[in-house]
Design a protein around this motif. Structure first.
Motif, PDB file in Angstrom:
ATOM      1  N   ALA A  15       0.829  -1.192   0.000  1.00  0.00           N
ATOM      2  CA  ALA A  15       0.000   0.000   0.000  1.00  0.00           C
ATOM      3  C   ALA A  15       0.867   1.247   0.000  1.00  0.00           C
ATOM      4  O   ALA A  15       1.931   1.271   0.604  1.00  0.00           O
ATOM      5  N   PRO A  16       0.462   2.299  -0.694  1.00  0.00           N
ATOM      6  CA  PRO A  16       1.263   3.507  -0.754  1.00  0.00           C
ATOM      7  C   PRO A  16       1.533   4.075   0.633  1.00  0.00           C
ATOM      8  O   PRO A  16       0.715   3.987   1.534  1.00  0.00           O
ATOM      9  N   ASP A  17       2.716   4.638   0.776  1.00  0.00           N
ATOM     10  CA  ASP A  17       3.107   5.245   2.033  1.00  0.00           C
ATOM     11  C   ASP A  17       3.470   6.696   1.749  1.00  0.00           C
ATOM     12  O   ASP A  17       3.493   7.132   0.600  1.00  0.00           O
ATOM     13  N   ALA A  18       3.744   7.450   2.796  1.00  0.00           N
ATOM     14  CA  ALA A  18       4.132   8.846   2.610  1.00  0.00           C
ATOM     15  C   ALA A  18       5.457   8.924   1.862  1.00  0.00           C
ATOM     16  O   ALA A  18       6.290   8.030   1.979  1.00  0.00           O
ATOM     17  N   PRO A  19       5.669   9.980   1.062  1.00  0.00           N
ATOM     18  CA  PRO A  19       6.916  10.107   0.311  1.00  0.00           C
ATOM     19  C   PRO A  19       8.133  10.114   1.242  1.00  0.00           C
ATOM     20  O   PRO A  19       8.090  10.620   2.356  1.00  0.00           O
ATOM     21  N   VAL A  20       9.218   9.532   0.752  1.00  0.00           N
ATOM     22  CA  VAL A  20      10.460   9.526   1.518  1.00  0.00           C
ATOM     23  C   VAL A  20      11.085  10.911   1.444  1.00  0.00           C
ATOM     24  O   VAL A  20      11.227  11.494   0.373  1.00  0.00           O
ATOM     25  N   THR A  21      11.467  11.451   2.580  1.00  0.00           N
ATOM     26  CA  THR A  21      12.032  12.789   2.631  1.00  0.00           C
ATOM     27  C   THR A  21      13.534  12.758   2.353  1.00  0.00           C
ATOM     28  O   THR A  21      14.182  11.716   2.458  1.00  0.00           O
ATOM     29  N   ASP A  22      14.088  13.929   2.008  1.00  0.00           N
ATOM     30  CA  ASP A  22      15.532  14.038   1.783  1.00  0.00           C
ATOM     31  C   ASP A  22      16.301  13.658   3.041  1.00  0.00           C
ATOM     32  O   ASP A  22      17.374  13.047   2.962  1.00  0.00           O
ATOM     33  N   ARG A  23      15.760  14.011   4.191  1.00  0.00           N
ATOM     34  CA  ARG A  23      16.433  13.682   5.448  1.00  0.00           C
ATOM     35  C   ARG A  23      16.506  12.174   5.649  1.00  0.00           C
ATOM     36  O   ARG A  23      17.531  11.645   6.090  1.00  0.00           O
ATOM     37  N   GLU A  24      15.412  11.469   5.306  1.00  0.00           N
ATOM     38  CA  GLU A  24      15.416  10.012   5.439  1.00  0.00           C
ATOM     39  C   GLU A  24      16.374   9.368   4.452  1.00  0.00           C
ATOM     40  O   GLU A  24      17.071   8.397   4.773  1.00  0.00           O
ATOM     41  N   ILE A  25      16.430   9.917   3.236  1.00  0.00           N
ATOM     42  CA  ILE A  25      17.369   9.394   2.244  1.00  0.00           C
ATOM     43  C   ILE A  25      18.799   9.550   2.738  1.00  0.00           C
ATOM     44  O   ILE A  25      19.620   8.631   2.630  1.00  0.00           O
ATOM     45  N   ARG A  26      19.113  10.711   3.308  1.00  0.00           N
ATOM     46  CA  ARG A  26      20.473  10.928   3.827  1.00  0.00           C
ATOM     47  C   ARG A  26      20.789   9.964   4.966  1.00  0.00           C
ATOM     48  O   ARG A  26      21.900   9.437   5.049  1.00  0.00           O
ATOM     49  N   ALA A  27      19.808   9.726   5.833  1.00  0.00           N
ATOM     50  CA  ALA A  27      20.034   8.809   6.955  1.00  0.00           C
ATOM     51  C   ALA A  27      20.296   7.390   6.466  1.00  0.00           C
ATOM     52  O   ALA A  27      21.226   6.716   6.921  1.00  0.00           O
ATOM     53  N   VAL A  28      19.485   6.932   5.494  1.00  0.00           N
ATOM     54  CA  VAL A  28      19.685   5.593   4.942  1.00  0.00           C
ATOM     55  C   VAL A  28      21.026   5.514   4.228  1.00  0.00           C
ATOM     56  O   VAL A  28      21.776   4.533   4.364  1.00  0.00           O
ATOM     57  N   TYR A  29      21.343   6.559   3.477  1.00  0.00           N
ATOM     58  CA  TYR A  29      22.579   6.572   2.706  1.00  0.00           C
ATOM     59  C   TYR A  29      23.801   6.485   3.616  1.00  0.00           C
ATOM     60  O   TYR A  29      24.727   5.696   3.374  1.00  0.00           O
ATOM     61  N   LEU A  30      23.814   7.275   4.679  1.00  0.00           N
ATOM     62  CA  LEU A  30      24.935   7.236   5.618  1.00  0.00           C
ATOM     63  C   LEU A  30      25.029   5.876   6.304  1.00  0.00           C
ATOM     64  O   LEU A  30      26.122   5.355   6.540  1.00  0.00           O
TER      65      LEU A  30
END
Length: 511
Positions: A15-30
């Motif tokens: 099911a669709p979820d809220a868009p991933v934020t830039d902050r979350e992308i940075r956290a996952v990336y790090l």
């Protein structure tokens, strides 16, 4: 690209979820960079501590297996992680990989003898095999294609940094704490990465209702493992005409043929045959194989050259390779920004591999003729610059050419060919070195230092320096030839422009 025979069942999307934020992308990336750092750092830290480990546990005759067991299991499981990530999703599989690695780390830290340590290192490798492919797959899910080169370039940076820091950290922890801590240090770093991924990696990923190909998985892992055993141990611990090589070679051949036949008939094979119908994937895999045969086969002997021929200490020899790290970081950063502005990538890749080829040739010439740092260091820098234009791009190229349902296994297979190339390069270069030394009547003093899986010389008489110089120059000349072969193959790579949405532009059939 031909996908007419796609046997995958219909995809199932959460099911669709809220868009991933830039902050979350940075956290996952790090967090992903921390995970990759764990896997890369582990090899160089362990290599530095091997003399102390052998002193405590004994088992000098089995020393190389401490490295080989890790490399074998991590390389053999890479394709499986890609397939399982396409079936189960990225998030569960990165957790499985991280948990297996951390459990293996704890077990290694409490090992009581060499046999236990070798078995526990194999468990570590089972987890580490998922780090590279899963990190690249997750980045491809979160980041648009034209921004991926910049993100993927950080992966090259991680490996460059850990190659310099690993020996230093390994020496410090071994001297001031104990060798057990080179494994225990993974726990707090892994826990932080686990928490960051669990908290931030929540973007829905399309998965597929699946039928697990157990037979294909066993045949794939078995054939790869048997082949790698021959490559890693043949000519060193095992004689080429010995029973071990013959048995493993026969097993690899039988399981390989059986696997090919099985892939044609299985409803959902572990390796989709359609993957190899992509000209982009095939050429990219060959290029990465040749590039890493040359890179690992030559660069792994930088410390040996700087110590035995140039007379540097181990710490100084590590600093001498910083130029390659700087070059790789610089070109990866610049290249990432260029790909954000232009969807074209092949020109940069060709230029990068050409620069790397010239750098290899200059290094071979400079080492053979006795030139100093004023020639060596710029060439090492240029080598890093060239490779920084090739490695991150190739992952983006493959992901861009494959459909979403094949992107995970395709990325993992590319990582596999990269790892296989490194193993072939180290093994082949070690054989060249041993042959050259034997030919000139110089004994290779095996012992304490292991780099990238190769046990190298730790002492040499002054009269033997010219022999070492010629032998290492020969290795770099071989690197020049293999990278040149990769450059020639790269010229035939179809260029499919990147699009903002992640799909490649229409390609001719077979591409």
């Amino acid at each position: 690209m031909n996908t007419a025979h796609d046997h995958s069942p219909a995809p199932h999307s959460p099911a669709p979820d809220a868009p991933v934020t830039d902050r979350e992308i940075r956290a996952v990336y790090l967090a992903l960079m921390a995970v990759l750092g764990l896997g890369a750092l582990d090899q160089s830290i362990v290599a530095t501590a091997l003399p102390r480990i052998v002193g405590d546990l004994g088992g000098m005759a089995h020393l190389s297996w401490v490295v080989t067991a890790y490399v074998l299991t991590s390389t053999a499981t890479m394709p499986l992680y890609g397939k399982l990530a396409d079936q189960y999703g990225r998030r569960p599989m990165i957790f499985v990989a991280l948990i297996a690695f951390l459990v293996g780390s704890v077990l290694c830290g409490v090992a009581q003898d060499m046999l236990q340590l070798i078995v526990f290192r194999a468990i570590q490798g089972l987890g580490a095999g998922g780090f590279m492919p899963l990190a690249q797959i997750i980045i491809s899910d979160l980041v648009p294609p034209q921004e991926r080169a910049k993100r993927q370039g950080m992966i090259a940076m991680v490996f460059a940094v850990t190659s310099v820091l690993g020996p230093v950290l390994g020496g410090l922890m071994t001297d001031f704490l104990s060798w057990h801590w080179i494994f225990f240090i993974n726990l707090p770093i892994g826990a932080v990465a686990f928490y960051a991924i669990a908290r931030s990696l929540r973007k829905p990923v399309i998965t597929h209702v699946h039928r697990i190909d157990y037979l294909g998985s066993v045949l794939l892992t078995g054939s790869i493992t048997a082949t790698l055993l021959v490559l890693a141990l043949g000519g060193t611990e095992w004689a080429w005409d010995g029973a071990q090589v013959k048995v493993c070679g026969a097993l690899a051949a039988v399981m390989g043929v059986w696997l090919v036949a099985h892939l044609r008939s299985a409803a959902e094979p572990v390796l989709p045959p359609e993957l190899f119908a992509s000209k982009v994937f095939n050429i990219a895999s060959i290029v990465m194989l040749f590039t890493f045969i040359g890179l690992m086969g030559a660069s792994v002997f930088f410390p040996l050259f700087f110590q035995l021929v140039m007379g540097n200490t181990p710490a100084q020899s590590g600093l001498m390779t910083v130029a390659m790290m700087v070059g790789m970081i610089a070109s990866s950063t610049v290249n990432g920004r260029l790909m954000q502005r232009s969807p074209r990538y092949k020109t940069a890749q060709v230029a990068g591999l050409a620069v790397a080829c010239v750098a290899f040739g200059v290094l071979a010439w400079a080492i053979e003729t006795g030139h100093g740092y004023w020639v060596l260091e710029p060439a090492i820098f240029a080598l890093g610059m060239g490779l920084g234009l090739v490695m991150p791009n190739m992952t983006v190229v493959v992901q861009n050419a494959l459909p979403a349902a094949r992107r995970g296994v395709g990325t993992a297979m590319l990582s596999f060919f990269r790892s296989l190339g490194g193993l072939l390069g180290v093994t082949g270069s070690g054989a060249i070195l041993a042959h050259q030394l034997h030919r000139h009547g110089v004994d290779l003093v095996q012992g304490a230092a292991a780099h990238g899986g190769a046990v190298v010389a730790t002492a040499a008489q002054a009269a033997s320096v010219p022999v070492y110089r010629h032998a290492i120059a020969t290795i770099f000349a071989g690197g020049t030839v293999t990278v040149l072969a990769g450059l020639i193959v790269l010229l035939f790579l179809p260029e499919l422009p990147l699009t903002a949405g992640g799909a490649a532009a229409p390609a001719p059939p077979g591409d």
